[in-house]
Every structure is written in C-alpha cells, then in structure tokens.
Scaffold this motif. Sequence first.
Motif, mmCIF file in Angstrom:
data_model
loop_
_atom_site.group_PDB
_atom_site.id
_atom_site.type_symbol
_atom_site.label_atom_id
_atom_site.label_comp_id
_atom_site.label_asym_id
_atom_site.label_seq_id
_atom_site.Cartn_x
_atom_site.Cartn_y
_atom_site.Cartn_z
ATOM 1 N N LEU A 192 -7.543 -13.565 -10.781
ATOM 2 C CA LEU A 192 -6.791 -12.656 -9.934
ATOM 3 C C LEU A 192 -7.190 -12.772 -8.476
ATOM 4 C CD1 LEU A 192 -7.118 -9.419 -12.110
ATOM 5 C CD2 LEU A 192 -5.329 -11.173 -12.223
ATOM 6 N N VAL A 193 -6.228 -12.573 -7.599
ATOM 7 C CA VAL A 193 -6.525 -12.399 -6.183
ATOM 8 C C VAL A 193 -6.979 -10.968 -5.983
ATOM 9 C CG1 VAL A 193 -4.289 -11.550 -5.354
ATOM 10 C CG2 VAL A 193 -5.680 -13.030 -3.882
ATOM 11 N N SER A 194 -7.784 -10.746 -4.964
ATOM 12 C CA SER A 194 -8.194 -9.388 -4.609
ATOM 13 C C SER A 194 -7.805 -9.129 -3.163
ATOM 14 C CB SER A 194 -9.701 -9.212 -4.790
ATOM 15 O OG SER A 194 -10.103 -7.907 -4.408
ATOM 16 N N LEU A 195 -7.048 -8.080 -2.929
ATOM 17 C CA LEU A 195 -6.687 -7.684 -1.560
ATOM 18 C C LEU A 195 -6.297 -6.208 -1.587
ATOM 19 C CD1 LEU A 195 -6.376 -8.635 1.354
ATOM 20 C CD2 LEU A 195 -3.953 -9.062 0.874
ATOM 21 N N SER A 196 -7.300 -5.359 -1.399
ATOM 22 C CA SER A 196 -7.070 -3.920 -1.478
ATOM 23 C C SER A 196 -7.699 -3.154 -0.339
ATOM 24 C CB SER A 196 -7.602 -3.374 -2.805
ATOM 25 O OG SER A 196 -7.017 -4.056 -3.896
ATOM 26 N N GLY A 197 -8.391 -3.846 0.572
ATOM 27 C CA GLY A 197 -8.968 -3.156 1.715
ATOM 28 C C GLY A 197 -10.240 -2.398 1.394
ATOM 29 N N ALA A 198 -10.715 -1.668 2.379
ATOM 30 C CA ALA A 198 -12.067 -1.104 2.364
ATOM 31 C C ALA A 198 -12.394 -0.291 1.128
ATOM 32 C CB ALA A 198 -12.264 -0.255 3.616
ATOM 33 N N LEU A 205 -3.953 -2.521 5.659
ATOM 34 C CA LEU A 205 -3.113 -3.703 5.464
ATOM 35 C C LEU A 205 -1.652 -3.444 5.791
ATOM 36 C CD1 LEU A 205 -4.759 -4.970 2.161
ATOM 37 C CD2 LEU A 205 -4.903 -6.074 4.404
ATOM 38 N N GLY A 206 -1.313 -2.195 6.031
ATOM 39 C CA GLY A 206 0.041 -1.881 6.461
ATOM 40 C C GLY A 206 0.998 -1.618 5.314
ATOM 41 N N SER A 207 2.238 -1.380 5.678
ATOM 42 C CA SER A 207 3.263 -1.000 4.701
ATOM 43 C C SER A 207 3.664 -2.142 3.784
ATOM 44 C CB SER A 207 4.503 -0.476 5.438
ATOM 45 O OG SER A 207 5.035 -1.485 6.300
ATOM 46 N N LYS A 208 3.329 -3.379 4.156
ATOM 47 C CA LYS A 208 3.672 -4.534 3.332
ATOM 48 C C LYS A 208 2.478 -5.024 2.511
ATOM 49 C CE LYS A 208 7.274 -6.327 6.429
ATOM 50 N NZ LYS A 208 7.724 -7.510 7.209
ATOM 51 N N ALA A 209 1.554 -4.114 2.208
ATOM 52 C CA ALA A 209 0.326 -4.517 1.520
ATOM 53 C C ALA A 209 0.608 -5.194 0.180
ATOM 54 C CB ALA A 209 -0.582 -3.313 1.324
ATOM 55 N N ARG A 213 -0.247 -9.055 -0.670
ATOM 56 C CA ARG A 213 -1.107 -9.479 -1.771
ATOM 57 C C ARG A 213 -0.404 -10.508 -2.654
ATOM 58 N NH1 ARG A 213 -2.213 -4.721 -3.975
ATOM 59 N NH2 ARG A 213 -0.390 -4.893 -5.357
ATOM 60 N N ALA A 214 0.874 -10.288 -2.918
ATOM 61 C CA ALA A 214 1.631 -11.236 -3.734
ATOM 62 C C ALA A 214 1.743 -12.589 -3.038
ATOM 63 C CB ALA A 214 3.019 -10.680 -4.029
ATOM 64 N N GLU A 215 1.966 -12.588 -1.740
ATOM 65 C CA GLU A 215 2.090 -13.837 -0.982
ATOM 66 C C GLU A 215 0.758 -14.582 -0.943
ATOM 67 O OE1 GLU A 215 4.083 -16.762 0.889
ATOM 68 O OE2 GLU A 215 5.004 -14.895 0.174
ATOM 69 N N MET A 216 -0.310 -13.832 -0.759
ATOM 70 C CA MET A 216 -1.637 -14.452 -0.744
ATOM 71 C C MET A 216 -1.978 -15.020 -2.118
ATOM 72 S SD MET A 216 -5.219 -12.626 0.320
ATOM 73 C CE MET A 216 -6.811 -13.317 -0.111
ATOM 74 N N ALA A 217 -1.629 -14.285 -3.175
ATOM 75 C CA ALA A 217 -1.868 -14.779 -4.537
ATOM 76 C C ALA A 217 -1.125 -16.084 -4.769
ATOM 77 C CB ALA A 217 -1.443 -13.726 -5.557
ATOM 78 N N ALA A 223 -3.297 -15.024 -9.822
ATOM 79 C CA ALA A 223 -2.377 -13.986 -10.264
ATOM 80 C C ALA A 223 -2.485 -12.752 -9.374
ATOM 81 C CB ALA A 223 -2.665 -13.615 -11.710
ATOM 82 N N ASP A 224 -1.377 -12.059 -9.224
ATOM 83 C CA ASP A 224 -1.350 -10.806 -8.470
ATOM 84 C C ASP A 224 -1.613 -9.658 -9.441
ATOM 85 O OD1 ASP A 224 -0.855 -8.582 -6.956
ATOM 86 O OD2 ASP A 224 1.238 -9.053 -6.510
ATOM 87 N N PRO A 225 -2.703 -8.905 -9.278
ATOM 88 C CA PRO A 225 -3.020 -7.823 -10.214
ATOM 89 C C PRO A 225 -2.190 -6.566 -9.992
ATOM 90 C CG PRO A 225 -4.649 -7.870 -8.487
ATOM 91 C CD PRO A 225 -3.730 -9.038 -8.229
ATOM 92 N N HIS A 226 -1.485 -6.475 -8.860
ATOM 93 C CA HIS A 226 -0.667 -5.313 -8.510
ATOM 94 C C HIS A 226 -1.503 -4.037 -8.376
ATOM 95 C CE1 HIS A 226 2.897 -7.757 -9.220
ATOM 96 N NE2 HIS A 226 2.392 -8.098 -10.392
ATOM 97 N N ARG A 227 -2.772 -4.203 -8.114
ATOM 98 C CA ARG A 227 -3.665 -3.046 -7.980
ATOM 99 C C ARG A 227 -4.987 -3.518 -7.405
ATOM 100 N NH1 ARG A 227 -7.540 -3.243 -12.069
ATOM 101 N NH2 ARG A 227 -7.093 -4.778 -13.709
#
Length: 511
Positions: A192-198, A205-209, A213-217, A223-227
């Motif tokens: 999984l990718v991880s991108l959830s901030g502090a 990360l803004g309104s497009k977080a 995350r999906a784009e970075m994954a 995989a995008d964990p959606h969380r």
Amino acid sequence: MAASLFDSQLYASLFPAGDISRLFSDSAEIRAMLLVEGALAKAQGKLGLIPEESAAAIGRAVMEVALDPGALAQSAGQNGVPVPGLVNALRDEMNAPEHAQYVHWGATSQDIMDSALMLRLRQALAAVETDLLTLLKQLSDMAGTHANLPMAARTYGQLATPTSFGAVVATWGQPLAALLEELPVLRQTCLLVSLSGAAGTASALGSKASELRAEMAAGLSLADPHRSWHTDRSPVLRIADWLTRACTIIGKLGTDCLALRQSGIDELTTSTAGASSTMPQKQNPVAASALIALASQATAQLSALHHAAAHQHQRDGASWFGEWLSLPQIVFCAATAARTAVSMTKGLAPDAKQMLRNLHAADGTIYAEALSFALAEQMRRGEAQAAVKDLCVKAAQQGVPLQEVAAAQFPELDHATLFDATRQLGSAPDEAQRFVKTVAALKGRKNRRDTLLISDLGGPILLSLRLCASGYDVSLTVSDLQPSSPRSTVACKQGERSHANHQSRRLPRVW
C-alpha cells in the motif's frame, strides 16, 4: 561475531541473503524515500497542487541526488526518523529554493517511510518468490522421479507404514505451492501507498487528498488503501507472516533432511555436507541445520513484530521502532532460507538400498497395519488388532520377521502382497504426481511485475519498468545516478536499443 549474521562476511556463505542485503541497506532506504518524494511531487504537479515545473524539478532531483547516510545520522537520531534530514538535504542539493519549497508538501515522515518500505518489500517478495519457484521445480523433479520409491514413514520418530520418497518430497513442496498462490492477493491488499499527513487526517494535503493519494499510488504501482494506515500495521504483519510461513515450511524440509541423514537412518545423500575439524568421518548436515535455525528465528521475530503492532493514539514511536528491529530480520530469514534450500536440494538424493533395509528393520513390523486390516476381513477389528500385536511381540521375542510368524498362524492370507512395500504405498505415488502437476501449473505462470532493485549509492541501479503506452517491457540500466553520467541504455524486449537521458526522465512507474 557480527551483530547480525546476515551482515557478516565470515558467515555470508552459511546465511546467503543475496540482493536482500543491498535492498535493506541505508542507501537503498534513502533511494526509496527519494523516489516516494518524487512520486508525491509528480502527482501534486499533475493535479495542480504545486507548480508543474517545480514537480518536474523535484522529479529530476530525486533521480540525480546522492545523499550520504552518515550525513543524515545526527538528524535521524535527534528526530527519531530520517525524513526531516533527508528533505532538508534534498532541498539544499536542488539549489533552487523556488522549487525546493514544494518538496514533501503536506506529507508526514511516516507517509514517506511506509511507502518506501513497501517498494522494498515488493522487491523482497519478488526475490523470495523467484527462489521458491526454483525450489519447487527441483522438488517436483525429485517427486516425479521417485513417486514409487518405497521408504518408511515415521510417526513420533518410529516406523509407521510404507510411503514413497516422492510423497515425502510432495509434503515439502505442496505448502510452498499453496503459499505462492496467496501472493497475488497479498500484493494487491498489502503493498500500500501511505499518504495521510501528520495525524492521519490529510488536513494539509488539501481538498484533493484522496485523488492525490490515488495518483501517487498509481505512480508507484502500489495499492491505494483509501484510508490512513499509520497505526494499522496489518499490511506489514501479513507480509511478514507470509515470509515467516515460507521459513517454517522450508524449516520442515530441513528438519526431515536432518533426521533422514541421522546415523542409523542414512536414507539421504547430499553434496552439501560439512566437515569436522577433528572427526574425519563426519558429513554434517549444515544446510538443513541452517534452515531449522532460520525458521526458529523468523517465528521469534514475528512474535516481536506482533507485539510492536499495537500503536498508541495516531503515531507511536516506541512501537514503530520495534517494527524496524524485527521486520528486516524476517525478510532476511525468508530470503536466506529460500536460497539455502535451493542450493541444498540440488545435491539431494535418496539412498534406495538403505530405504529398503530400513523398511525391513524392526522385524518387518512396519506391515502390521496392513496385516491387521487383512485379518479384520475374517474377525472383528479389535480382535484383529490384538492378534497382530501378539504376533509383533512373538516376532520380537523370537528374532524373526513378522511375516514368518504371521504365515505360520494365518497361512491363508496373501503374505506376498501384505509384506511388499511397493504394494502397500496407498495413495503415496498419486500424491507425488499430484504435486508434480501443481508445480507444472505454477511454471506456466509468468512474472508480470516489473521490479525496482535499489542498490547502494554509487553502484549500478537496475530499473525494470513497463512502458504501458508502447507495450514494451524495458530493462533500464543506470550505471550512475550522478549528473556526470547523463545517458543510460534502454534495452527493449523486442531487441531494439535506444538511449534515454535520465536527467530529463520523469519518475518511472515501478511494479
């Protein structure tokens, strides 16, 4: 003795981890984190969250910069993580503050480290899988060749009934084949990718977080964990569990080989025996012993990893540090076990004559079960068992084979069949051939993942990536990531060759 035998030159041949050693070096970790920072910037540039020219500059920088692990050590010690020092060093190396300010935009250290870990675990799984497939091929050949070779099965260390060597080999290999069948789902759900901030809320990360995350994954082919999974270490635990089960399955192979080479049994021969410093006759089963030790170590480390998985609040440094101490050891154990098993089984062979001698040991009482079921056709089952027990005692007291005393008391039975190991194998040959077919099906499976091998700084880096747009499978060898070596050769699957300037190349999609 070295702190870790996997890092020891002295014991490198006893515990050969292969490329895993480079994959879990400081330089490899730094390179993986830089790739994650580049993927983050690229995704943010694509979504308009940072200027595209800044994203491109960051993407070039992460592929070109060479950061010294030692230079980041003080910062890592002070902060508990290497990311703050890495980000500062990357910004300094870029020498372009208007672009460097967007490095690490909205992310937290754990996002970068967990994503980078997954890049390396993906490569580790691929390396172990490759060796397991090789091991299965060797075991399959052995099982097919000796599907009908009779030998003694043993329970509680004692002679039980006849089986075949091919069936025994199948018991070593079938669990490994089943383990490999789990890999596709494991990769899809745990890499999984991880991108959830502090604090896991993605507030910076803004309104497009979610879109980011999906784009970075996609950019990293994770995989995008959606969380947020900062404190949910289940993905790491499941990967570690898979690797540990590989160790324990291979450990069973080692345990059996150790027992079958024991003095007085001697049913296996091998080309990998070790010598004694003082006893000329010794042929020690060193590789088998190593497999058992690796299984024991992996299971112990998995226990520690589970203990470290209960994180407090939204981030827990103490538990996280515990994961760092245990996880690499599990990976090393699995990789080393797979490589050692491949080497050991190459020279493994049954001693058919010794197996036959052992079948006739203990007065041939290994045929007692077959005899009792034959008698059960003419008397009650309990009576038949009692009669055969008496016959076994009589054979032992008289020092004669069970077949002889049985023939004297029950001459009407077909003793030639009852006491013929080749005719008392049951389903053993079928089990061996079923395993052969299982491995044949696995052989037809192509490795569809392109991989990223992250080497030490200054050394060659092999990037295998898929150019989806063109349909080419490409092996890109970058001899040096320094700006002084701007050109690299790309070898296409179709045999074509071209050149690529790595300074202008965007962060590659890795699989």
